[in-house]
Every structure is written in structure tokens, then in C-alpha cells.
Design an enzyme around this catalytic site. Sequence first.
Site, PDB file in Angstrom:
ATOM      1  N   ASP A  10       0.852  -1.190   0.000  1.00 27.15           N
ATOM      2  CA  ASP A  10       0.000   0.000   0.000  1.00 27.15           C
ATOM      3  C   ASP A  10       0.891   1.244   0.000  1.00 27.15           C
ATOM      4  O   ASP A  10       1.728   1.414   0.893  1.00 27.15           O
ATOM      5  CB  ASP A  10      -0.900  -0.028   1.239  1.00 27.15           C
ATOM      6  CG  ASP A  10      -1.955   1.068   1.222  1.00 27.15           C
ATOM      7  OD1 ASP A  10      -2.177   1.657   0.151  1.00 27.15           O
ATOM      8  OD2 ASP A  10      -2.545   1.328   2.285  1.00 27.15           O
ATOM      9  N   ASP A 112      -3.108   2.417  -6.014  1.00 27.40           N
ATOM     10  CA  ASP A 112      -1.985   2.497  -5.073  1.00 27.40           C
ATOM     11  C   ASP A 112      -1.853   1.282  -4.156  1.00 27.40           C
ATOM     12  O   ASP A 112      -1.146   1.353  -3.149  1.00 27.40           O
ATOM     13  CB  ASP A 112      -2.105   3.764  -4.223  1.00 27.40           C
ATOM     14  CG  ASP A 112      -3.368   3.777  -3.373  1.00 27.40           C
ATOM     15  OD1 ASP A 112      -4.289   2.983  -3.656  1.00 27.40           O
ATOM     16  OD2 ASP A 112      -3.434   4.587  -2.424  1.00 27.40           O
ATOM     17  N   GLU A 113      -2.496   0.174  -4.496  1.00 24.71           N
ATOM     18  CA  GLU A 113      -2.342  -1.007  -3.638  1.00 24.71           C
ATOM     19  C   GLU A 113      -2.513  -2.285  -4.444  1.00 24.71           C
ATOM     20  O   GLU A 113      -3.202  -2.313  -5.466  1.00 24.71           O
ATOM     21  CB  GLU A 113      -3.324  -0.985  -2.462  1.00 24.71           C
ATOM     22  CG  GLU A 113      -4.768  -1.057  -2.862  1.00 24.71           C
ATOM     23  CD  GLU A 113      -5.709  -1.154  -1.661  1.00 24.71           C
ATOM     24  OE1 GLU A 113      -5.374  -1.890  -0.711  1.00 24.71           O
ATOM     25  OE2 GLU A 113      -6.768  -0.514  -1.703  1.00 24.71           O
TER      26      GLU A 113
END
Length: 392
Positions: A10, A112-113
Site C-alpha cells: 500500500d 496504489d495497492e
Amino acid sequence: MSERLIFHIDVNSAYLSWSAAEKLRQGFSLDLRTIPCIIGGDMASRHGVVLAKSIPAKAYGITTGEPVAHALQKCPDLLLEPPDHYLYSQYSRRLMELLARFCPSIEQVSIDECYMDFTEKRNIYGSPDAAAHQIKDTVRESLGFTVNVGISSNKLLAKMASDFQKPDKVHTLFPEEIPEKMWPLPVRELFMVGKSSAATLDKLEICTIGDLAHTDPNILENHMKSHGKLIWQFANGIDDTPVQTQESELKGVGNSTTLARNAETAEDARPVLHSLCRQVSSRLQKYGQFAGMISTEIRYASFVRVSHQMQLPSAANDEKLLYHHACLLFDELWNGEPIRLLGVRTSKLTDQPEPVQISLFDLPRTQKELKAEQAAKTLQEKFGKDIIRKGL
């Protein structure tokens, strides 16, 4: 067979980190992450919401999702940086390319993860902890921003672990660590416990994840139906969903639509979800496929994208069942902001439905009914969904 090893990666305050990294790369002397700074809105209009914040901005009580005007009241010297979504997509792509060098089995769940199934790579780096530290350090040194890495034997616990202390940290949350690390946390911090679920649990005097884990699951099902059982399983660290690699994602069926006008309420969003589920159901039936997993995606007017997925009680391609579970996911996912895009995707496809026990009210439809239903769908596909309406 060895126990699975799952990593959840993350990016720490992704939009702010990526804007800061790019400015430093271009020679800007000040690191946005070290001063009170947010991504979102603009100084002239004072409109918009906070998409990301620096740690110094957080110290002023500024929260993601709050109006920019409120953030400026808390910190008048706050620096506002406009979002650059093209830049963010470029940094996201670079991150995934870098991570693939460590392990190609990656499921990207947002910009973003992602999850990584590290099971086959577990012995290459000495230990899971050593591998995770090497990953995060390489990201920081090569790309100029930091990530948290959560390690566990399933996706749920790995995600929970990555949310522990930030930034630039590695955390483990294996089943034996649940009582110490997860059960004392407030129940709202459990994955898939949204505002409505938290309110229901509060009425039941369930305050911590440990309280939820030790509650009779039948009580939860009585109050929250299948979602109650799901979050009880999560509170006990139970999750067997696989990491869906890009190859397996191609075996899914889904659809999404950008709305002509932002959806402001759940009542605005539900007809769109229903339409998407109707289309997905039709395609599944056309291909002779049944889905075992469903996910709902939301992209807000701020262009922030979020999604959740859940396993269906049994593999299915029925429009009503897909819609029911898409709405469950939507209710837990939506934070109340205006919605620009909605999507529904199914995966874990099979060409055979799982056997289920039926009641008198679930008897198979007659051949005549099936032909009538198929004829109606054919007409709707050719002339539009409004060509046929149910009689009053």
C-alpha cells in the site's frame, strides 16, 4: 501443501507522495511531505475535497475527504497542490512493474495497492520479513516514495497488517497474532465494516474486533444477513480468496459506466447498479458461465477509485442475486461523496452452478417461461430495455 504467503503493498499517501516525488525529481527544493500540504481543490475557489494529506497536515486534524475550505480553516498556511491523475497513473504503472520483478503473481486492486502471492518465492529471500523489507526499500530508493507491506497467510490479514503504523513499515499479522494485534482494534477498522455496519454493531454493543469475533454468528446473521457472517469470518481471520492475477482477471465478466450526471444519493446509484448487473448477468448466461465472486467499483467525482469484492454464497449468473450482493458491497464502500463512475465485475467463473438446496418457491421454471424470458431479453437487446415493461 505449504501455507500461503500473501503480501499487501500500500503506497503511503499515494497522491501526495507521487506529487512530491515528481517535484523533487524536477529540482523542486521542498519536499511536500515535510510541510502541511494536501492534494485537492484549488486555492482560488477553496472548493473540492482533500484527496491526500501530509503527516504535518494530519497534525492539524485534517482528514482525507473533508472539504478543502474546512482544511484551510484548521491550517491557514496549508499548501494546496492540484491533483495530476496522468502522473499518478504513470507512477502506479512503474510501481507494478518494479514489484513484478520480485513476484509476478500480483493482483492490483486500486491505483496504489496490490496483493502478491509470495508462496512460491518464500525461500528466495531468507524470510518473508526480509523479502518485504527489500521490496519497500527498493521502492523508496528507485521510485522516491514509500510503501507499507503487510504479511500474512491470507489477503484479509495482509491488508489489515499493512494498515498498522505508517509510513515505510513492514508488519505481520499471522493467525496466531490476531488476539494481540487485531482484536483490540475498534470494530470500524475491520475490512468491510462500513458506516452502516458499524452503526448496527454499536447497537449490539460490539465495540472491538475481538467483540465481533466472539459474537454468536447466528445473531449477526439475524441482524445483518450474509454480511454479518462475512465480517464475523473476517474478525476471526478467515479468508480463502485467492490472489487474482491479471491472467485470471481476464476470465471475469464485468461492466462499468461513467455517469452523465454525478450520483449524489444511493437512490441515484442503485438503478445504475441494477442495469450493470442485468448486463453482466446477460453476458454470463450467453457464455454459459456462473460467477463465484463479485466486486463493485466506485470512482468519485474527485477521481479517487475504490472497490470491494466478496465471494457469492454459490456460483450464479442470476441478475437479482448479482444485484443484491453488488448493493451490499456498495453500501459498505460508498463514503457519501458524489459518484462519477460505477462498475460491477464477476470472477472465479465456472461452467457449472454449485448445487444448492431449493424450496417449494424455487422450483425450476417451465420451458415456456424460459422461452418467454429469452424472447424478452432479445427484444431488449435489439430495441432497448424500455421496450418491455411489467404490467401493473
